[in-house]
Design a protein around this motif. Structure first.
Motif: not given
Lengths: 421, 446
Positions: B195-197, B201, B273
């Motif tokens: 995921s982009r999230s 991280e 981000m």
């Protein structure tokens, strides 16, 4: 086309008269008048003939009805001031996949092939999404009309290509010719199979005529044979895709043997066989000016191919073969100019010569009386890299400049405030 | 007799030595002198100068002016009626990469380097030279969150590899975001992150580890310095250095600001981000590759000092690219976002000047600003603007000579010069003539 418009006009007037409600009648009249424009003051580049400084182009009912310096403009016709600008015919891309693919990388929005090797009954325009964002953005580069087609997965007959205008409320309204030609992907190793298929269709056509005359009663209708019939009767052309020099020759010989109307598209190695192409009066749609050269080829061979074809007297136009970046075709034409193609011919490749090879130069490709009013108002020759298209007419309608590029430009250009930390 | 023979031998020795010296030193030095006469010189940084000469000596531009004298023995190039511009830079390329564009096994692989897999005689270099390209930034792909170190090279076709490497160019590190990193085209992605999230991280974790690594070294160096100064009899054993980590060493360069981030990014949220993560770690701004939606956050890009390297008008080839508009250069320009135009393609690189012309078509960016996007802006994105990207005294003798103004439709590259040496000369070739891209016949095209 014109007849269609006239019917619409007559119908609307009749409707207005019958209802006889002043408000509605007024609205109808206004809607009709929007189709009529006089473009004045610009330099009109007709392409077919002279270039007219300070010329006027009159558009009525979607058709160009007058061109020149001495045009009387009827009352009620909206004037569009093009002074300091140029008026060109709308650009034509003689080979794209527009409207049949919205974004790559996914199966859903890709609708450009059918299953099975022979689909001579398939028509491309049916699947065109008239509201495709991809399609609308090509107008920014000056394109009003394109051939679109299922490109298949290399199957011998992926279907009929359609010639469509890039503006209209339905695919049917966009279509200039629902069947501009039957695409055949030439493959030498399938030539015999293909020949047998065409001969079968010829026999079918003969039987269809006999059935019509009541000479036979056991005629079995077949959708694919029916699709192929106009081609074997010579009513519609075959568009052979062929790139290697031997492939091109084979396709030409195939067409001559079966007495087909035809043109060649692709033509990568056409520069090697210009004598053959001239001798056989081949109509060629060339693609790939920007393609990288093959091994052992001169670095500039594809840039220079249009110039070589032109010098040899080959009858040709060019196309992009693209979807999202069809508008880059003007840059391909420009590169051909840098490598020797006269500018005038480069422009004709995107207008009148494309129309003529496709068999629609009676309706498109130049600014002449009686032609469909597909027009551009520009800052210069659309083949020149830096020219901008300011206004576009398709079938006499002033196309709203609300494509995705311009919408997003308007939305984000002046953005200020609420800056992220 | 003996004496005479000795003499002959020594004469021979001197002769051989002289030839050796001439071959290895004197000849190349001579070849790096050029006098380019009478062209319209597009300096990029200080306007266009008509009927102007450019003198290159030892590979550097030493004089720019009208009616200069060509020094004796220096080859003269007649550029009258032509346009002399700095050699074009392509700051996002994969040319020369002989497979191994992605080390896709893990998502974080900063230790790998594209320099290890460059085929320095890639025939694509030749076709690029024929389009006026002199310097490229050849990069890892976009399959990895952190994908490895890239290489800046000059297209000195035919020279040994060492001579292609751009001397002292800052290290650049490829990062990537979005569909490619997430392996979204795979039906069954098995590699973290998906995921982009998750990608965010992975970035945080990697930079935190690098920070810890740097601190461990700082602690060690302080202890070691103290130990060095301490009484030899009482100080005990020397402190042990931390275990060396090739990945974290590279990332430490990013934290120190010596390594430039080059981050593949399409969507605006992804760029936001990375800007956020970089702020957390005090990482200086880098460059967004493609930055297709950068125009949506142009004020943020400008304010944070990030550069961009974009396609002129390529779009719509996948969902991520569905909002790319050709007006992006205009919006960047108006907001002061540093922007270069790249090719990302062994084909498109041959006509980057044509790509730059689209900046005029789409919104009327001034012509010289469009040319900056394939010269000085590209050089700034790579941190090599002191050496290349404009025609200025002291800069490298990297020149492209065009038949017309490079944004004009008739423009054709006539000659390409690197460090004062001619690497492409169209007068030695002709339309459909014999100058083939693969003279050795032994190289595969990519």
């Amino acid at each position: 086309m014109k007849a269609c418009m006239t019917r619409r006009t007559a119908g609307a007037i009749a409707l207005a008269l019958i209802i006889a409600l002043p408000g509605i009648a007024g609205a109808q009249q206004e809607a009709l008048l929007q189709d009529d424009y006089a473009i004045t003051g610009g330099t009109v580049v007709t392409v077919s003939g002279r270039t007219i400084p300070n010329g006027t182009v009159l558009i009525q009912d979607g058709i160009i009805t007058a061109v020149g310096t001495d045009v009387s403009i009827p009352t009620g016709v909206e004037r569009i001031d093009a002074s300091g600008m140029y008026v060109y015919p709308g650009l034509i891309d003689a080979g794209t996949g527009l409207g049949l693919q919205e974004a790559g990388g996914m199966a859903g929005p890709v609708d450009n092939f059918e299953l099975g090797p022979y689909n001579p009954h398939i028509e491309a325009y049916i699947g065109v999404d008239q509201n495709s964002e991809i399609l609308g953005c090509q107008r920014v580069g000056g394109f009003t009309t394109v051939v679109t087609g299922l490109n298949g997965r290399g199957e011998p007959i992926p279907g009929y290509d359609s010639l469509i205008n890039l503006w209209g409320w339905t695919p049917q309204a966009m279509a200039v010719e629902k069947r501009i030609g039957l695409r055949v992907n030439w493959a030498g190793n399938r030539a015999e199979e293909l020949k047998a298929y065409f001969l079968e269709a010829r026999a079918y056509a003969a039987r269809a005529e006999m059935a019509e005359r009541g000479e036979i009663s056991d005629f079995a209708w077949d959708i694919r044979m029916d699709g192929l019939m106009p081609v074997v009767r010579g009513e519609l052309p075959v568009i052979f895709e062929a790139n290697g020099d031997d492939d091109i020759k084979e396709a030409v010989e195939f067409a001559e043997e079966l007495d087909l109307r035809y043109m060649i598209r692709g033509g990568r190695d056409s520069w090697k066989i210009t004598d053959f192409l001239v001798e056989h009066d081949v109509k060629l749609l060339f693609s790939g000016i920007h393609a990288s050269p093959g091994r052992d080829e001169p670095y500039d061979i594809h840039y220079a191919t249009p110039a070589l074809l032109n010098e040899a007297g080959v009858d040709f136009a060019i196309y992009s073969g693209g979807v999202a970046n069809v508008f880059s075709l003007t840059y391909e034409a420009g590169m051909a100019v840098a490598f020797g193609l006269p500018m005038e011919k480069a422009l004709r490749c995107l207008t009148l010569d494309a129309a003529r090879i496709l068999g629609v130069d009676d309706r498109l490709g130049s600014i002449d009386e009686g032609k469909i009013a597909n027009l551009l108002i520009t800052t210069g020759n659309p083949v020149e890299y830096t020219s901008q298209v300011h206004t576009m007419f398709i079938r006499g309608e002033k196309v709203p400049w609300d494509d995705k590029f311009n919408r997003l430009l308007r939305r984000f250009r002046g953005r200020a405030g609420e800056i992220l930390p | 007799m003996t004496a005479k023979r000795v003499k002959v031998r020594s004469v021979l020795t001197v002769l051989v030595l002289a030839i050796f010296v001439a071959a290895t030193w004197a000849l190349p030095a001579l070849a790096q002198d050029l006098f380019i006469r009478g062209g319209t010189v597009i300096t990029i940084t200080s306007g266009d100068l008509s009927d102007t000469d450019v003198l290159i000596r030892d590979g550097k531009i030493v004089e720019i002016g009208q009616n200069l004298e060509a020094p004796e023995g220096v080859r003269v190039i007649d550029a009258r009626g032509r346009f002399v511009m700095p050699g074009i830079l392509d700051d996002h390329s994969h040319m020369g990469v002989d497979r191994g564009i992605n080390e896709g096994s893990r998502s974080v692989v900063p230790e790998v380097s594209i320099a290890d897999v460059i085929k320095h005689d890639d025939p694509a270099f030749l076709t690029a030279l024929a389009g006026g390209i002199t310097t490229i930034h050849t990069m890892h792909g976009s399959a990895n969150s952190i994908g490895g170190q890239n290489e800046v090279i000059k297209l000195k076709w035919g020279r040994p590899w060492e001579e292609l490497v751009f001397p002292d160019a800052p290290v650049t590190l490829k990062l990537a975001l979005g569909e490619n990193v997430r392996r979204s085209s795979s039906d069954d992605p098995t590699r973290y992150p998906r995921s982009r999230s998750g990608v965010a991280e992975v970035m945080r974790e990697s930079f935190q580890q690098a920070r810890n690594y740097m601190e461990a070294w700082e602690v060690y160096q302080a202890e070691k310095a103290a130990w060095d100064r301490a009484n030899r009899r009482t100080r005990g054993f020397a402190p042990l250095p931390p275990r060396r980590d090739l990945q974290l060493e590279v990332l430490a360069g990013v934290l120190k600001g010596t390594t430039i981030i080059r981050c593949h990014a399409y969507r605006a949220d992804e760029m936001a981000m990375i800007m956020e993560v970089c702020k957390e770690f005090d990482i200086p701004p880098g460059v967004f590759e493609h930055a297709l939606d950068g125009y949506k956050i142009a004020p943020e890009l400008a304010r944070n000092g990030w550069g961009t390297s974009v396609f002129a008008d390529s779009w719509g080839y996948k969902i991520e690219a569905y909002e790319a508009i050709p007006y992006k250069m205009l919006i960047h320009y108006e907001h002061g976002v540093r922007t270069s135009i790249n090719s990302d393609s062994a084909e498109r690189v041959r006509r980057l000047y044509q790509e730059a012309a689209r900046g005029v078509k789409y919104g009327g960016i001034p012509e010289n600003e469009c040319l900056k996007m394939i010269t000085i802006n590209s050089a700034m994105n790579l941190g090599i603007e002191e050496r290349v990207g404009s025609i200025e005294i002291g800069k490298d003798g990297d020149i492209a000579i065009f038949s017309h103004y490079p944004l004009h439709t008739a423009a054709r590259c006539e000659m390409t010069i690197i460090d004062g040496e001619i690497y492409f000369d169209r007068s030695e070739t002709d339309v459909a003539a014999t100058w083939v891209i693969d003279p050795d016949g032994g190289q595969d095209k990519q």
